[in-house]
Design a protein around this motif. Structure first.
Motif, PDB file in Angstrom:
ATOM      1  N   THR A  62       6.750  36.948   2.680  1.00 56.67           N
ATOM      2  CA  THR A  62       6.803  36.718   1.241  1.00 56.67           C
ATOM      3  C   THR A  62       8.138  36.076   0.874  1.00 56.67           C
ATOM      4  O   THR A  62       9.156  36.290   1.542  1.00 56.67           O
ATOM      5  CB  THR A  62       6.647  38.028   0.451  1.00 56.67           C
ATOM      6  OG1 THR A  62       7.662  38.944   0.852  1.00 56.67           O
ATOM      7  CG2 THR A  62       5.283  38.657   0.681  1.00 56.67           C
ATOM      8  N   ALA A  65       9.255  31.290  -4.897  1.00 55.48           N
ATOM      9  CA  ALA A  65       9.329  29.824  -4.879  1.00 55.48           C
ATOM     10  C   ALA A  65      10.713  29.397  -5.345  1.00 55.48           C
ATOM     11  O   ALA A  65      11.223  29.910  -6.344  1.00 55.48           O
ATOM     12  CB  ALA A  65       8.252  29.228  -5.780  1.00 55.48           C
ATOM     13  N   PRO A  71       5.257  24.956  -6.208  1.00 53.78           N
ATOM     14  CA  PRO A  71       4.715  25.961  -5.276  1.00 53.78           C
ATOM     15  C   PRO A  71       3.730  25.350  -4.279  1.00 53.78           C
ATOM     16  O   PRO A  71       3.723  25.730  -3.109  1.00 53.78           O
ATOM     17  CB  PRO A  71       4.033  26.979  -6.186  1.00 53.78           C
ATOM     18  CG  PRO A  71       4.695  26.821  -7.508  1.00 53.78           C
ATOM     19  CD  PRO A  71       5.071  25.366  -7.601  1.00 53.78           C
ATOM     20  N   ASP A  72       2.904  24.386  -4.727  1.00 49.00           N
ATOM     21  CA  ASP A  72       1.945  23.773  -3.819  1.00 49.00           C
ATOM     22  C   ASP A  72       2.652  22.979  -2.727  1.00 49.00           C
ATOM     23  O   ASP A  72       2.264  23.034  -1.557  1.00 49.00           O
ATOM     24  CB  ASP A  72       0.958  22.894  -4.583  1.00 49.00           C
ATOM     25  CG  ASP A  72      -0.236  22.524  -3.719  1.00 49.00           C
ATOM     26  OD1 ASP A  72      -0.863  23.439  -3.148  1.00 49.00           O
ATOM     27  OD2 ASP A  72      -0.519  21.325  -3.600  1.00 49.00           O
ATOM     28  N   LEU A  75       3.989  25.446  -0.192  1.00 50.50           N
ATOM     29  CA  LEU A  75       2.931  25.936   0.698  1.00 50.50           C
ATOM     30  C   LEU A  75       2.548  24.871   1.722  1.00 50.50           C
ATOM     31  O   LEU A  75       2.345  25.180   2.903  1.00 50.50           O
ATOM     32  CB  LEU A  75       1.705  26.362  -0.104  1.00 50.50           C
ATOM     33  CG  LEU A  75       1.849  27.590  -1.007  1.00 50.50           C
ATOM     34  CD1 LEU A  75       0.530  27.887  -1.716  1.00 50.50           C
ATOM     35  CD2 LEU A  75       2.342  28.807  -0.249  1.00 50.50           C
ATOM     36  N   TRP A  78       5.190  24.741   4.355  1.00 47.27           N
ATOM     37  CA  TRP A  78       5.134  25.964   5.158  1.00 47.27           C
ATOM     38  C   TRP A  78       4.004  25.848   6.176  1.00 47.27           C
ATOM     39  O   TRP A  78       4.171  26.202   7.351  1.00 47.27           O
ATOM     40  CB  TRP A  78       4.913  27.146   4.234  1.00 47.27           C
ATOM     41  CG  TRP A  78       5.363  28.478   4.724  1.00 47.27           C
ATOM     42  CD1 TRP A  78       5.682  28.835   6.005  1.00 47.27           C
ATOM     43  CD2 TRP A  78       5.528  29.655   3.940  1.00 47.27           C
ATOM     44  NE1 TRP A  78       6.026  30.166   6.062  1.00 47.27           N
ATOM     45  CE2 TRP A  78       5.938  30.685   4.800  1.00 47.27           C
ATOM     46  CE3 TRP A  78       5.349  29.939   2.597  1.00 47.27           C
ATOM     47  CZ2 TRP A  78       6.174  31.983   4.358  1.00 47.27           C
ATOM     48  CZ3 TRP A  78       5.597  31.234   2.160  1.00 47.27           C
ATOM     49  CH2 TRP A  78       6.009  32.233   3.021  1.00 47.27           C
ATOM     50  N   ALA A 109      -3.335  26.540  -1.183  1.00 43.57           N
ATOM     51  CA  ALA A 109      -3.657  27.967  -1.057  1.00 43.57           C
ATOM     52  C   ALA A 109      -4.884  27.985  -0.157  1.00 43.57           C
ATOM     53  O   ALA A 109      -6.014  27.800  -0.615  1.00 43.57           O
ATOM     54  CB  ALA A 109      -3.928  28.582  -2.418  1.00 43.57           C
ATOM     55  N   TRP A 130      -2.303  31.217   3.118  1.00 42.21           N
ATOM     56  CA  TRP A 130      -1.157  31.002   2.238  1.00 42.21           C
ATOM     57  C   TRP A 130      -1.663  31.122   0.813  1.00 42.21           C
ATOM     58  O   TRP A 130      -2.749  30.635   0.485  1.00 42.21           O
ATOM     59  CB  TRP A 130      -0.570  29.609   2.417  1.00 42.21           C
ATOM     60  CG  TRP A 130       0.199  29.411   3.678  1.00 42.21           C
ATOM     61  CD1 TRP A 130       1.554  29.501   3.835  1.00 42.21           C
ATOM     62  CD2 TRP A 130      -0.313  29.049   4.954  1.00 42.21           C
ATOM     63  NE1 TRP A 130       1.903  29.231   5.128  1.00 42.21           N
ATOM     64  CE2 TRP A 130       0.766  28.952   5.840  1.00 42.21           C
ATOM     65  CE3 TRP A 130      -1.603  28.805   5.441  1.00 42.21           C
ATOM     66  CZ2 TRP A 130       0.617  28.609   7.185  1.00 42.21           C
ATOM     67  CZ3 TRP A 130      -1.765  28.473   6.775  1.00 42.21           C
ATOM     68  CH2 TRP A 130      -0.655  28.377   7.626  1.00 42.21           C
ATOM     69  N   ALA A 132      -0.150  31.778  -3.613  1.00 40.35           N
ATOM     70  CA  ALA A 132       0.954  31.907  -4.570  1.00 40.35           C
ATOM     71  C   ALA A 132       0.424  32.665  -5.782  1.00 40.35           C
ATOM     72  O   ALA A 132      -0.731  32.489  -6.184  1.00 40.35           O
ATOM     73  CB  ALA A 132       1.465  30.528  -4.977  1.00 40.35           C
ATOM     74  N   LEU A 143       5.319  33.660  -3.241  1.00 36.77           N
ATOM     75  CA  LEU A 143       4.600  32.974  -2.179  1.00 36.77           C
ATOM     76  C   LEU A 143       4.277  33.979  -1.086  1.00 36.77           C
ATOM     77  O   LEU A 143       5.095  34.851  -0.786  1.00 36.77           O
ATOM     78  CB  LEU A 143       5.452  31.845  -1.602  1.00 36.77           C
ATOM     79  CG  LEU A 143       5.980  30.825  -2.607  1.00 36.77           C
ATOM     80  CD1 LEU A 143       6.940  29.866  -1.919  1.00 36.77           C
ATOM     81  CD2 LEU A 143       4.837  30.090  -3.277  1.00 36.77           C
ATOM     82  N   HIS A 145       2.357  34.395   2.911  1.00 39.83           N
ATOM     83  CA  HIS A 145       1.749  33.830   4.118  1.00 39.83           C
ATOM     84  C   HIS A 145       1.439  34.985   5.050  1.00 39.83           C
ATOM     85  O   HIS A 145       2.305  35.812   5.333  1.00 39.83           O
ATOM     86  CB  HIS A 145       2.724  32.846   4.763  1.00 39.83           C
ATOM     87  CG  HIS A 145       2.350  32.409   6.146  1.00 39.83           C
ATOM     88  ND1 HIS A 145       1.088  31.963   6.494  1.00 39.83           N
ATOM     89  CD2 HIS A 145       3.087  32.333   7.276  1.00 39.83           C
ATOM     90  CE1 HIS A 145       1.087  31.636   7.776  1.00 39.83           C
ATOM     91  NE2 HIS A 145       2.281  31.850   8.262  1.00 39.83           N
TER      92      HIS A 145
END
Length: 171
Positions: A62, A65, A71-72, A75, A78, A109, A130, A132, A143, A145
């Motif tokens: 976790t 952001a 945020p997208d 992700l 990541w 996501a 993943w 958010a 966030l 994962h």
């Protein structure tokens, strides 16, 4: 899944996630760590809980952001880093939407199943998600994962990612 949960190798427990309102279910006593990683091009504190059981590694991570970062986009980066680290074959990566309750409707996501190689050259398969969520206190975006690494992708079918395992249980 009931048989796996009853196995002596798996002792499922609810785990509170650091820096998050989410909880996860892990099949073994987790170790915890924090480290600074570049998310969205900004050094970000990442909280990790994970453990090894029944020939697989289970981990949930976790972070918040980074301010000003999409945020997208975070992700997406990541996911790319995770797949690159396991030397995943891009042609074999399977993707689908992952929208736990309260999750933001972001393009990245996602749930991913991938095959690759560990640093030592051994085969590895990953099932990962993943997502958010709006942070409940103080604004911002949480966030999350979650990933299971095993020798074969079918080792954990059906997928271990029930919404609760992957952090849906916000409190």
């Amino acid at each position: 899944m009931l048989l796996l949960a009853c196995s002596p190798a798996l002792n499922w427990r609810e785990v509170a996630l650091q820096r998050s309102s989410a909880h996860a279910l892990l099949p073994c006593k987790p170790e915890r760590a924090t480290r600074s990683v570049p998310l969205g091009g900004v050094a970000t504190e990442l909280a990790v809980v994970g453990c090894d059981a029944a020939g697989a590694t289970f981990a949930v991570m976790t972070a918040s952001a980074p301010a000003g970062a999409s945020p997208d986009a975070v992700l997406a980066g990541w996911q790319q880093a995770t797949l690159a680290n396991m030397q995943a074959d891009a042609a074999q990566v399977q993707r689908s939407d992952f929208r736990p309750t309260g999750g933001l409707p972001l393009a990245h996501a996602q749930r991913i199943v991938a095959q690759g190689r560990r640093a030592d050259g051994r085969a590895v398969a990953a099932q990962a998600v993943w997502s958010a969520h709006p942070a409940p206190e103080g604004g911002g975006i949480e966030l999350l994962h979650a990933v299971v690494y095993a020798e074969r992708a079918d080792r954990w079918r059906p997928t271990p990612f029930s919404p609760a395992w992957a952090g849906e249980a916000h409190r």
